[in-house]
Design a protein around this motif. Structure first.
Motif, PDB file in Angstrom:
ATOM      1  N   ASP A  59      51.844  45.780  49.474  1.00  0.00           N
ATOM      2  CA  ASP A  59      52.206  46.653  50.451  1.00  0.00           C
ATOM      3  C   ASP A  59      51.894  48.083  50.334  1.00  0.00           C
ATOM      4  O   ASP A  59      52.125  48.650  49.175  1.00  0.00           O
ATOM      5  CB  ASP A  59      53.249  46.272  51.069  1.00  0.00           C
ATOM      6  N   SER A  67      55.123  49.380  57.413  1.00  0.00           N
ATOM      7  CA  SER A  67      54.276  48.622  56.551  1.00  0.00           C
ATOM      8  C   SER A  67      52.973  48.224  56.902  1.00  0.00           C
ATOM      9  O   SER A  67      52.663  47.795  57.722  1.00  0.00           O
ATOM     10  CB  SER A  67      55.178  47.483  56.502  1.00  0.00           C
ATOM     11  N   SER A  69      51.122  45.899  55.668  1.00  0.00           N
ATOM     12  CA  SER A  69      50.754  44.642  55.720  1.00  0.00           C
ATOM     13  C   SER A  69      51.541  43.824  56.902  1.00  0.00           C
ATOM     14  O   SER A  69      51.093  43.038  57.649  1.00  0.00           O
ATOM     15  CB  SER A  69      51.272  43.948  54.524  1.00  0.00           C
ATOM     16  N   LYS A  70      52.728  44.738  57.366  1.00  0.00           N
ATOM     17  CA  LYS A  70      53.449  43.946  58.364  1.00  0.00           C
ATOM     18  C   LYS A  70      53.332  44.549  59.903  1.00  0.00           C
ATOM     19  O   LYS A  70      53.382  44.069  61.035  1.00  0.00           O
ATOM     20  CB  LYS A  70      55.068  43.954  57.906  1.00  0.00           C
TER      21      LYS A  70
END
Length: 210
Positions: A59, A67, A69-70
């Motif tokens: 990440d 983030s 990735s999120k």
């Protein structure tokens, strides 16, 4: 030490079974960085990973809160990227690209029409991209990188195919966006830069803080 603008944690990029990039832990604070490495060293892959444009494991956290990735959409809105050799669909115009970026990125630090005049692209911005020279494409990609209100701007080999008259302007823009708007820059180069700069190792390549 200042809190990192970018925190790369357990970042791995692999193609099939071959690991191309591995960064266990790297924290970049506010600044202007040069990522050094020869042709084929993986600079562009590194930049595309940091830009959140290609999949990877691990990440990247922006400013301690966002983030990759999120929250990929929010992340990419705050991290702008200009390719070394930009490619766009030939049937669209530069103004189409600008309109898309302005809609996606939101209001800019600087008025986009003023940026168009400043970068000298107004003469061809309404023409199809298929008619552009490599230098024209480069200017449009740089224009797009300075749209919105990014916290990080990634410039991949910004000096290649750019005419010498535009170089001082690019340096001025980097300084202005860094000093006035608090933007952190990561710029790739295959050429050595300022002696005495702070150097960090990434996969045998150097990240140099000016």
């Amino acid at each position: 030490m200042s809190a990192p603008i970018l925190h790369l944690s357990h970042v791995i990029k692999a193609y099939h079974d071959t690991t191309i990039l591995e960064i266990p832990d790297l924290r970049l604070t506010y600044g202007v960085y040069w990522l050094l490495g020869g042709n084929g060293a993986g600079k562009t892959t590194t930049m595309k990973v940091i830009a959140g444009l290609i999949p990877f494991s691990g990440d990247i956290i922006l400013n301690g809160t966002v983030s990759c990735s999120k929250q990929p959409v929010q992340y990419r809105r705050l991290v702008n990227y200009a390719e070394a050799e930009p490619l766009y669909p030939g049937f669209i115009t530069g103004s189409d690209l600008v309109a898309l970026y302005v809609k996606t990125k939101g209001p800019g630090f600087k008025d986009v029409e003023k940026m168009i005049e400043l970068l000298g692209v107004s003469a061809f911005i309404h023409q199809p991209v298929s008619s552009y020279s490599s230098g024209m494409l480069k200017k449009v990609s740089l224009l797009l990188a300075f749209t919105g209100q990014p916290q990080v701007i990634l410039l991949d080999e910004p000096l290649i195919t750019l005419d010498t008259q535009s170089l001082p302007l690019l340096y001025t823009l980097v300084e202005e966006f860094h000093q006035q708007y608090g933007v952190t820059f990561c710029i790739t180069s295959h050429q050595p830069v300022t002696a005495g700069a702070i150097q960090l190792q990434v996969q045998g390549k150097n990240i140099v803080k000016i």
